[in-house]
Design an enzyme around this catalytic site. Structure first.
Site, short mmCIF file in Angstrom:
data_model
loop_
_atom_site.label_atom_id
_atom_site.label_comp_id
_atom_site.label_asym_id
_atom_site.label_seq_id
_atom_site.Cartn_x
_atom_site.Cartn_y
_atom_site.Cartn_z
N GLU A 114 81.32 22.53 18.24
CA GLU A 114 80.60 22.73 16.97
C GLU A 114 80.72 24.20 16.52
OE1 GLU A 114 79.33 20.17 15.35
OE2 GLU A 114 78.70 18.66 16.81
N LYS A 141 74.78 27.60 10.10
CA LYS A 141 74.06 26.34 9.82
C LYS A 141 72.92 26.59 8.83
CE LYS A 141 72.68 21.95 11.03
NZ LYS A 141 72.71 20.89 12.01
N ARG A 146 51.98 10.68 9.87
CA ARG A 146 52.76 11.17 8.72
C ARG A 146 53.17 12.63 8.87
NH1 ARG A 146 48.97 8.04 5.93
NH2 ARG A 146 49.90 6.08 5.28
N GLU A 181 71.90 16.95 2.15
CA GLU A 181 73.30 16.53 2.16
C GLU A 181 73.73 15.80 0.90
OE1 GLU A 181 74.66 15.05 6.01
OE2 GLU A 181 76.40 14.17 5.04
N HIS A 240 82.97 10.45 15.12
CA HIS A 240 81.93 9.42 15.28
C HIS A 240 82.55 8.06 15.55
CE1 HIS A 240 78.59 11.72 12.92
NE2 HIS A 240 78.45 11.89 14.24
N LYS A 280 67.40 17.36 10.58
CA LYS A 280 67.75 15.94 10.73
C LYS A 280 67.16 15.43 12.04
CE LYS A 280 72.05 15.36 8.17
NZ LYS A 280 73.47 14.96 8.27
N ASN A 312 80.31 17.81 8.38
CA ASN A 312 80.89 16.59 8.96
C ASN A 312 82.36 16.75 9.31
OD1 ASN A 312 78.49 15.15 8.78
ND2 ASN A 312 78.88 14.66 6.64
N HIS A 329 79.69 14.10 22.62
CA HIS A 329 79.77 14.26 21.17
C HIS A 329 80.76 15.36 20.75
CE1 HIS A 329 78.39 14.39 17.02
NE2 HIS A 329 78.26 15.70 17.14
N HIS A 374 83.88 14.88 12.11
CA HIS A 374 82.91 13.87 12.52
C HIS A 374 83.25 12.45 12.06
CE1 HIS A 374 80.64 17.33 13.77
NE2 HIS A 374 79.65 16.59 14.22
N ARG A 376 76.36 20.31 2.37
CA ARG A 376 76.08 19.97 3.78
C ARG A 376 77.14 19.03 4.35
NH1 ARG A 376 70.20 19.29 6.79
NH2 ARG A 376 71.07 18.98 8.86
N1 LIG Z 1 70.04 16.33 14.36
C1 LIG Z 1 71.24 16.84 14.21
O1 LIG Z 1 71.54 17.50 13.21
C2 LIG Z 1 72.25 16.62 15.29
C3 LIG Z 1 73.46 17.34 15.27
C4 LIG Z 1 74.35 17.17 16.33
C5 LIG Z 1 74.06 16.30 17.36
N2 LIG Z 1 72.88 15.62 17.33
C6 LIG Z 1 72.53 14.69 18.43
O2 LIG Z 1 72.45 15.44 19.63
C7 LIG Z 1 72.67 14.56 20.73
C8 LIG Z 1 73.58 15.23 21.73
O3 LIG Z 1 72.95 16.40 22.18
P1 LIG Z 1 73.41 17.17 23.50
O4 LIG Z 1 74.87 17.32 23.49
O5 LIG Z 1 72.55 18.36 23.61
O6 LIG Z 1 73.14 16.10 24.66
P2 LIG Z 1 71.86 15.78 25.58
O7 LIG Z 1 70.60 16.06 24.88
O8 LIG Z 1 72.08 14.41 26.11
O9 LIG Z 1 72.02 16.85 26.77
C9 LIG Z 1 73.12 16.76 27.61
C10 LIG Z 1 72.75 16.76 29.08
O10 LIG Z 1 72.45 18.09 29.49
C11 LIG Z 1 71.21 18.12 30.20
N3 LIG Z 1 70.64 19.44 29.96
C12 LIG Z 1 70.07 19.88 28.81
N4 LIG Z 1 69.78 21.17 28.90
C13 LIG Z 1 70.14 21.58 30.15
C14 LIG Z 1 70.08 22.81 30.83
N5 LIG Z 1 69.63 23.93 30.25
N6 LIG Z 1 70.51 22.85 32.12
C15 LIG Z 1 71.02 21.74 32.72
N7 LIG Z 1 71.11 20.54 32.10
C16 LIG Z 1 70.69 20.47 30.83
C17 LIG Z 1 70.42 16.96 29.62
O11 LIG Z 1 69.42 16.56 30.50
C18 LIG Z 1 71.54 15.94 29.45
O12 LIG Z 1 71.80 15.29 30.64
C19 LIG Z 1 73.26 13.29 20.15
O13 LIG Z 1 72.28 12.27 20.21
C20 LIG Z 1 73.57 13.65 18.70
O14 LIG Z 1 73.43 12.56 17.83
C21 LIG Z 1 71.98 15.77 16.33
ZN LIG Z 2 78.23 17.15 15.69
#
Ligand SMILES: NC(=O)c1ccc[n+]([C@@H]2O[C@H](COP(=O)([O-])OP(=O)(O)OC[C@H]3O[C@@H](n4cnc5c(N)ncnc54)[C@H](O)[C@@H]3O)[C@@H](O)[C@H]2O)c1
Ligand SMILES: [Zn+2]
Length: 375
Positions: A187, A233, A123, A243, A258, A145, A251, A271, A254, A247
């Site tokens: 972003e 943010k 939990r 949200e 999305h 999130k 989006n 993304h 998005h 918040r």
């Molecule tokens: N929780 C939230 O509020 C929120 C907001 C936006 C996006 N997201 C989520 O985030 C995810 C996308 O995140 P992302 O774009 O970071 O993608 P990711 O986590 O897949 O990273 C992208 C790639 O970069 C590589 N990588 C990471 N750091 C590195 C570094 N310093 N040097 C070399 N390679 C590196 C990773 O191994 C991966 O292959 C999605 O699942 C999305 O839904 C969540």
């Molecule tokens: Zn986003």
């Protein structure tokens, strides 16, 4: 060195410490955490190799505890029920208590998964995010999130769970591939359009430097941009953590973004690229509804051009399928699609009356905007 100490206050008087700096991971862990009996570090093998960063040595010297590395696969597939269960199996095999800590060291995939594990294991155990992509530093790792995907859709299983600490080390971004930087950068442009005109102007004024994504040579500029984005943010999340109103402006770009991400099965466009498609489409809809002047819309199209998003080749889109995906998106309220539309640079509204024909027209527009480079 830690260069900025920020914080995010949320419900139940929780305060998340947020550090921004360069080579500041060990210093942040040492000065801002209390000891835990066990520390579980969630990361990816490819990231550890590509970044060359020895996170386990750093964690071990900051904590005098049992430290365990849990590796998950690279890519969106790690945000699955299967991986979630495997990680928990690993944690329960070792043994875990409420005072233990989970550290997510990676991009948004790792921080979303680590957050969901931390929030549900016993939990809730302590969570520390160390985002290593630009997207995760300015967006995914802050705000609470967490989530994993379900075959029915992305991020459908999750929770709101605020980390104890978020460490943003600009130096760790040095090994990030350029297209990951460009994805995350969408972003940052988004913050400029929705609520930060100064940031938007800075991004245009310094474009020649920023576009190189050289986090080491242009360290001070990146420190400024990333800190400003994080503050944007924090502001939104402190106003409306769950949200219910404000918040929703995050989006922007998005809804259609999305939709396109889902249409192409989440593995064709990153993304942030989908957010760029969506921001462009939403701006077109705002012009069509006379909500924004042509001049301001042109500035939005220009910033997308300046940062080379128009060089992405957007495949032709099956419009009916896209509409169906958008309609079942979880952000649909009372079966009306709520769209975030820009009215000025730095200002958006949430509009309840965007029609299917508005969306179709905007898709035709972006199909001609994101034309790609001819080889
Ligand atoms: N929780 C939230 O509020 C929120 C907001 C936006 C996006 N997201 C989520 O985030 C995810 C996308 O995140 P992302 O774009 O970071 O993608 P990711 O986590 O897949 O990273 C992208 C790639 O970069 C590589 N990588 C990471 N750091 C590195 C570094 N310093 N040097 C070399 N390679 C590196 C990773 O191994 C991966 O292959 C999605 O699942 C999305 O839904 C969540
Ligand atoms: Zn986003």
């Amino acid at each position: 060195m830690i260069l900025h100490n920020l914080s995010l206050s949320s419900g139940n008087r929780h305060k998340t410490a947020i550090t921004v700096g360069s080579k500041c991971i060990e210093e942040s862990l040492t000065s801002l955490t209390t000891q835990s009996k066990r520390v579980f570090v969630l990361s990816q093998e490819s990231l550890l190799k590509d970044s060359g960063y020895d996170i386990m040595s750093v964690v071990k010297s900051a904590y005098h505890s049992d430290c365990h590395l849990i590796l998950v696969a690279d890519g969106e597939s790690a945000k699955s029920m299967t991986t979630y269960t495997q990680c928990l199996n690993h944690i329960f095999d070792i043994g875990v208590e409420r005072g233990d800590t989970i550290i997510g060291f990676g991009g948004g995939v790792v921080t979303d998964l680590a957050g969901f594990i931390a929030s549900t294991c016993l939990r809730g155990i302590k969570l520390i995010n160390i985002p290593t992509t630009l997207l995760a530093q300015v967006d995914a790792a802050i705000g609470g999130k967490t989530g994993i995907n379900h075959p029915s859709g992305k991020n459908l299983i999750g929770s709101f769970y605020q980390p104890h600490l978020i460490i943003n080390d600009i130096a760790i971004l040095a090994s990030l591939p350029k297209e990951e930087s460009q994805s995350g950068f969408a972003e940052i442009i988004k913050y400029g359009i929705i609520q930060d005109r100064d940031l938007f102007d800075l991004l245009l004024a310094e474009a020649n430097t920023i576009i190189k994504f050289d986090y080491i040579a242009d360290h001070d500029l990146w420190l400024n941009i990333i800190t400003k984005s994080i503050k944007n943010k924090i502001y939104v999340v402190e106003e409306d953590e769950k949200e219910s109103s404000l918040r929703a402006i995050l989006n922007f770009g998005h809804t259609i973004g999305h939709g396109i991400e889902a249409l192409f099965g989440y593995n064709m466009y990153k993304h942030g690229f989908c957010v760029a498609f969506g921001m462009c489409a939403a701006t077109y809809i705002a012009v069509k509804k006379s909500l924004i002047s042509q001049d301001m819309a042109t500035a939005i199209y220009r910033i997308l051009n300046v940062y080379d998003y128009h060089r992405i080749s957007l495949d032709s889109i099956h419009k009916d399928r896209l509409l169906a995906i958008i309609a079942r998106d979880k952000k649909v309220k009372d079966s009306k699609i709520r769209f975030v539309l820009p009215t000025h640079i730095g200002k958006v509204i949430v509009s309840p009356d965007v029609s299917e024909s508005d969306i179709i027209a905007s898709i035709e527009f972006i199909e001609s905007f994101f034309t790609g480079v001819t080889p």
